[in-house]
Every structure is written in structure tokens, then in C-alpha cells.
Motif scaffolding. Structure first.
Motif, short mmCIF file in Angstrom:
data_model
loop_
_atom_site.label_atom_id
_atom_site.label_comp_id
_atom_site.label_asym_id
_atom_site.label_seq_id
_atom_site.Cartn_x
_atom_site.Cartn_y
_atom_site.Cartn_z
N LYS A 194 17.69 66.05 69.52
CA LYS A 194 17.23 66.99 68.29
C LYS A 194 15.51 66.65 68.04
O LYS A 194 15.10 65.85 68.13
CB LYS A 194 17.70 66.34 66.63
N ALA A 195 15.06 68.11 67.91
CA ALA A 195 13.40 67.27 67.95
C ALA A 195 12.93 68.79 66.89
O ALA A 195 13.47 69.53 66.25
CB ALA A 195 12.57 68.52 69.26
N TYR A 196 11.58 67.74 66.33
CA TYR A 196 11.45 68.31 65.24
C TYR A 196 10.09 69.48 66.35
O TYR A 196 8.88 68.42 66.37
CB TYR A 196 10.85 67.31 64.80
N ILE A 197 9.28 70.55 65.47
CA ILE A 197 8.39 71.29 66.28
C ILE A 197 7.05 71.20 65.17
O ILE A 197 7.92 72.28 63.78
CB ILE A 197 8.67 72.46 67.05
N LEU A 198 6.29 70.83 64.95
CA LEU A 198 5.67 71.13 64.32
C LEU A 198 4.23 72.52 64.82
O LEU A 198 3.25 71.38 65.66
CB LEU A 198 5.01 70.09 63.23
N THR A 199 4.08 73.68 64.55
CA THR A 199 2.97 74.33 65.16
C THR A 199 1.92 74.84 64.18
O THR A 199 2.21 74.87 62.76
CB THR A 199 2.66 75.72 66.01
N LYS A 200 0.26 75.77 64.51
CA LYS A 200 -0.51 75.53 63.37
C LYS A 200 -0.25 77.25 63.61
O LYS A 200 -0.25 77.96 64.34
CB LYS A 200 -1.75 75.07 63.32
N VAL A 224 16.76 71.96 67.35
CA VAL A 224 15.21 71.89 66.71
C VAL A 224 15.46 72.50 65.52
O VAL A 224 15.50 73.11 65.20
CB VAL A 224 14.14 72.34 68.23
N LYS A 225 14.21 71.87 64.92
CA LYS A 225 13.90 72.06 63.54
C LYS A 225 12.33 72.68 63.67
O LYS A 225 11.76 72.07 64.05
CB LYS A 225 14.14 70.99 62.97
N GLU A 226 12.03 73.79 62.75
CA GLU A 226 10.63 74.02 63.07
C GLU A 226 10.07 74.19 61.96
O GLU A 226 10.05 74.54 60.56
CB GLU A 226 10.58 76.11 64.35
N ASP A 227 8.72 73.49 62.17
CA ASP A 227 7.81 74.09 60.64
C ASP A 227 6.30 74.27 61.15
O ASP A 227 5.99 74.18 62.25
CB ASP A 227 7.67 72.76 59.43
N VAL A 228 5.54 75.15 60.46
CA VAL A 228 4.18 76.27 60.80
C VAL A 228 3.64 75.20 59.28
O VAL A 228 3.75 75.45 57.87
CB VAL A 228 4.83 77.02 60.42
N PHE A 229 1.95 75.02 59.51
CA PHE A 229 1.00 74.39 58.66
C PHE A 229 0.44 75.46 59.03
O PHE A 229 -0.03 76.63 59.72
CB PHE A 229 0.88 73.34 58.34
N GLN A 230 -0.95 76.06 57.74
CA GLN A 230 -1.63 76.75 57.62
C GLN A 230 -2.74 76.17 57.91
O GLN A 230 -2.84 74.69 57.55
CB GLN A 230 -1.73 77.53 55.73
N SER A 242 10.41 65.70 56.42
CA SER A 242 11.66 66.75 56.83
C SER A 242 12.03 66.27 58.33
O SER A 242 13.24 66.35 58.54
CB SER A 242 10.97 68.18 57.11
N ALA A 243 10.91 65.91 59.26
CA ALA A 243 11.01 65.56 60.82
C ALA A 243 12.47 64.17 60.92
O ALA A 243 13.48 63.80 61.79
CB ALA A 243 10.27 65.00 61.36
N PRO A 254 1.97 70.58 69.23
CA PRO A 254 0.30 70.61 69.96
C PRO A 254 -0.33 71.28 69.09
O PRO A 254 -0.48 72.39 68.99
CB PRO A 254 1.43 71.51 70.53
N VAL A 255 -1.54 70.28 68.72
CA VAL A 255 -2.08 71.39 67.81
C VAL A 255 -3.76 70.61 67.87
O VAL A 255 -3.32 69.29 68.70
CB VAL A 255 -2.02 69.92 66.28
N SER A 256 -4.31 70.77 66.97
CA SER A 256 -5.94 69.60 67.89
C SER A 256 -5.84 68.30 67.36
O SER A 256 -4.79 68.33 66.66
CB SER A 256 -6.75 71.06 66.67
N THR A 257 -6.96 68.13 68.18
CA THR A 257 -7.65 65.97 67.42
C THR A 257 -7.44 66.16 66.51
O THR A 257 -7.24 65.05 66.01
CB THR A 257 -8.37 66.32 68.69
N GLU A 258 -8.42 67.16 65.32
CA GLU A 258 -8.15 66.61 64.35
C GLU A 258 -7.33 66.94 63.40
O GLU A 258 -6.43 65.45 63.01
CB GLU A 258 -8.93 68.24 63.34
N ALA A 259 -6.22 67.80 63.92
CA ALA A 259 -4.72 67.76 63.01
C ALA A 259 -4.23 66.28 63.49
O ALA A 259 -2.86 65.82 62.15
CB ALA A 259 -4.38 68.74 63.32
N ALA A 260 -4.23 66.07 64.57
CA ALA A 260 -2.92 64.84 65.47
C ALA A 260 -3.98 63.64 64.96
O ALA A 260 -2.66 62.91 64.29
CB ALA A 260 -3.13 65.08 67.17
N ALA A 261 -4.89 63.60 64.72
CA ALA A 261 -5.33 61.75 63.27
C ALA A 261 -4.27 61.84 62.30
O ALA A 261 -4.54 61.07 62.39
CB ALA A 261 -6.91 61.94 63.78
N LEU A 262 -4.45 62.87 61.80
CA LEU A 262 -3.89 62.57 60.52
C LEU A 262 -2.58 62.87 60.60
O LEU A 262 -1.45 61.69 59.38
CB LEU A 262 -4.98 64.44 59.33
N ILE A 263 -1.62 62.94 61.36
CA ILE A 263 -0.65 63.19 61.67
C ILE A 263 -0.31 62.16 61.65
O ILE A 263 0.80 61.22 61.04
CB ILE A 263 -0.02 64.20 62.35
#
Length: 416
Positions: A194-200, A224-230, A242-243, A254-263
Motif C-alpha cells: 500500500k502506497a500513499y502518493i502526494l502530488t502537486k 494506492v491512496k492519492e492526494d493532491v495539494f495546491q 492521512s498516510a 515527487p515534489v519540489s525541494t521546497e515542498a519536500a523540506a516542509l514535508i
């Protein structure tokens, strides 16, 4: 030639011991402008003489120095600038030319990318390198097409960059391949079902790689469970919750380094210890700095592993440590990002095309590129006859050592 088909199986399963030390225990982004080391567009002809009387050929650099992908764009440009410093001239048609980099900031923006691309057209460049970020590469593509100028993608992995055109090439692997490698790795090494996928939302790279990972992972019997952020989101706590509540065994973002650091910061604060996985954008000292000292697991696929070419590594580190602006653009230390190695290789591929064309005319360079081959620090580079995509079949898997703040090599792997 028909497109090569990417299958779903790993070439080799990784030994469990290779994962030791990549879990819990254990960049700073710089605002320095990468264009400071490059020249501004002047509108001069590509063959105009330099002050010393030498002929000049211009290579356009279409990269982000600001926005979500600014940190990665600066590191990609550093590889080109180091290559230009190392090899500042090229012989074209029996004459020596000085190579001038024309650097523009596309601001990581699909809206502003075409304007940045137009400025390179106005500078009369013979060929363009970039961009870090598939979406902005796609956004600038038609500008280069209409001007008849070829572009060489460096690390833009979405298939749409080159699909259906004859002017955009690329030297990196593609997301269908990268997504398959990551899905297989999750299945084989973590026994993940089971994978959680988060994309922009609206990000071609993020949504594209998320799609290909899902396709491969579900093909292996996973769920998979998927979510999308704005755009502009900085609070990822609800997605992390949620994950965890969904019982995900891997967290794929698979997001930018800026978002990844926050995650990473927020995942650690919530005690999420399941493996976090991502593609090439996470291969950055920004990620290492965010993860250092935290109880997190981070695995990435990328194009180059530090240590792969000693001459390049030593020379690049000397360059970075000898130039305060370059070091700031590298995030404040001398960690070698794979995108810097790819930027370095892209510069030499452009030189090979200019030499093969025997001309600075963009149309001649475009035609020559189809047959260019080059052995770079990241491996052998050649283009297929369908879309001008690199014939790449290997990715490097690395994990963040949260104690040392460095990347640990896990595997060199492909699919068959």
C-alpha cells in the motif's frame, strides 16, 4: 526505430543490508542569482567577435533561479558554468570560437517561461540547455520551435517534453522508467503493498511521475491512496496524517525541494517513520539538511552518484569552494548534486553538436544532434530516432544518511 518499451521487473533485488543506516537517527537554499556568473542577453549575432577578436558562439541556458525549483535550477546551471570554465572554446568548421553562456531565469513558472525563452531567441543563441522542471520546459518549447532553435533537456523527465517534436532533445531518463524503478524498489525492498502518493496540482513533473509510479505499483498488485495539494500550500500535516491512517507502507511525493523540506520537517514532527520516496528532485542538499538528525527514511532515484567520476568530483568541488557565489548557489556546501553532473554533460553534448554541424546555425545544430554520441560523467549519451530521448536504462538509488547528512549509495538499477 520503435520506442523502447519499459518493462516492470527489477534487474536485481537489493540485499537487505544495503538499507542499513539509511533510516532514522539523522539544504539550505540560497537566494544568490545563478545568472550572476553568466552574461546577460545582448542581441548580438552568434558569430559576433569578442573583444579580443575571437568569434563567439552562444549557448542559451533556460533554467530557474527562483520559484519552487530555483535551488535545483541553480545547481544544474553550476554544472554548465563549471564546464564552460573548464572548456571555454570550441572548434567549429575549422575555426575556434569562444563559448558564451546566455543565462535566463524562467522563474519555475509555466506562465513566465515563454518570455524567458524569447529573450534567448533575441540573443541569437545556437542551442539551448534546460530546463530543470518539465512543466516549464514544455511551456518554452513552442518558442524555441518557432525560432528554429534546438533545445537539450537536462533533467526534465516528463515524456511530453520531447513527444511529437523534432527540436527538443534530452540527456536524462524518462518518468515511465523512473516511476517503474521506484515502484519495484518499494515492492522488492519494503514488501510494500500500500502506497500513499502526494502530488502537486498543475505540475507536469509531479503529476506525471506520480501517475507512472501508480501504474507500476498497482501492476505489481499494490494499492494506492492519492492526494493532491495546491500551489502555495505549506501545511502538509493533514496529508501525513492521512498516510498514517490509511496504513501506507511507503509515502511517495515527487515534489519540489521546497515542498519536500516542509514535508520532511512535518513528517518527523508527527513521528512518521515509513519510508519516504521520491524521484530526482529530492536529490539535493536541501533534502539532506532537512532530514539530518531526524527519525526519517528517505530514498530517491537520480542520475549520478558522487564518487562516480573522481576527476569531475574533485574539480567541481574545487570550483565550488573557490567561488563564494557558486557555493551559495549550491546551497552553501560542496555536496555534488546529480543535476550538476547532468548540466556539465549537457554542455559538452552541445559542443559535440556544434562541432558536428560545423556551423553555429541552429538548424544545422538541430540536424547534427540526432547523431551525437558522448561519454559523459553520468554515462554514455545518445538519442533515439523517434523523439530525441536519451537511450538511458540505469538509475541510481540513494538514501539520506540522517546522521552524517550525506547520501548513501544503495543501488544502480534498471528495469527489463
Amino acid at each position: 526505430m520503435k520506442k523502447r518499451v519499459l518493462a516492470m521487473a527489477l534487474v536485481a533485488a537489493m540485499a537487505g543490508t544495503m538499507l542499513t543506516g539509511c533510516g532514522g537517527g539523522s539544504g539550505s537554499d540560497s537566494n544568490a542569482d545563478s545568472s550572476s556568473a553568466g552574461s546577460e542577453s545582448t542581441g548580438a549575432e552568434a558569430e559576433a567577435p569578442a573583444a579580443d577578436g575571437a568569434k563567439v558562439v552562444k549557448i542559451g541556458v533556460y533554467e530557474p533561479a527562483s520559484g519552487d525549483n530555483g535551488a535545483g535550477g541553480k545547481q544544474e546551471v553550476l554544472g554548465m558554468q563549471y564546464a564552460n570554465q573548464t572548456t571555454p572554446t570550441v572548434e567549429i568548421g575549422g575555426e575556434e570560437y569562444s563559448v558564451q553562456l546566455e543565462i535566463v531565469d524562467n522563474e519555475s513558472s509555466n506562465d513566465k517561461g515563454p518570455s524567458a525563452a524569447s529573450s534567448l531567441v533575441g540573443a541569437n543563441v545556437s542551442v539551448v540547455l534546460g530546463s530543470y522542471g518539465s512543466g516549464v520546459s514544455i511551456a518554452g518549447s513552442d518558442v524555441f520551435k518557432e525560432a528554429g532553435i534546438p533545445a537539450i533537456g537536462v533533467t526534465c523527465t516528463n515524456p511530453q517534453v520531447t513527444e511529437g517534436n523534432t527540436h527538443y532533445f534530452r540527456i536524462c531518463f524518462l518518468d515511465p522508467f523512473q516511476g517503474t524503478v521506484l515502484a519495484n524498489f518499494a515492492n522488492e525492498n519494503f514488501s510494500a503493498k500500500k502506497a500513499y502518493i502526494l502530488t502537486k496540482q498543475g505540475d507536469d513533473y509531479s503529476t506525471g511521475l506520480g501517475h507512472y509510479f501508480k501504474e507500476a505499483f498497482t501492476g505489481l498488485g499494490g494499492e494506492v491512496k492519492e492526494d493532491v495539494f495546491q500551489e502555495g500550500n505549506s501545511d502538509f500535516t493533514s496529508y501525513i496524517t492521512s498516510a498514517k491512517n490509511e496504513g501506507a507502507e511507503v509515502f511517495f511525493a515527487p515534489v519540489s525541494t521546497e515542498a519536500a523540506a516542509l514535508i520532511i520537517e512535518q513528517a518527523a514532527a508527527q513521528g512518521m517513520t515509513i519510508p519516504m520516496m521520491a524521484g530526482d528532485t529530492w536529490d539535493s542538499n536541501v533534502i539532506l539538511n532537512a532530514a539530518k538528525g531526524k527519525d526519517v527514511q528517505i530514498y530517491v532515484t537520480t542520475f549520478y552518484q558522487e564518487g562516480g567520476n573522481a576527476d569531475f568530483d574533485n574539480g567541481f568541488k574545487e570550483y565550488i569552494n573557490g567561488d563564494s557565489t557558486a557555493k551559495a548557489n549550491n546551497g552553501g556546501d560542496d555536496t555534488i548534486s546529480a543535476v550538476s553532473a547532468m548540466g556539465y554533460d549537457a554542455y559538452y553534448v552541445a559542443l559535440e553538436a556544434l562541432k558536428a554541424a560545423g556551423s553555429t546555425d541552429p538548424a544545422a545544430v538541430n540536424e547534427a544532434l540526432w547523431k551525437v554520441t558522448y561519454t559523459g560523467v553520468s554515462g554514455n549519451i545518445a538519442f533515439d530516432e523517434v523523439n530525441g530521448d536519451a537511450l538511458r536504462d540505469t538509475a541510481y538509488v540513494k538514501c539520506a544518511n540522517t546522521e552524517s547528512g550525506a547520501w548513501d549509495f544503495v543501488a544502480e538499477q534498471g528495469v527489463n
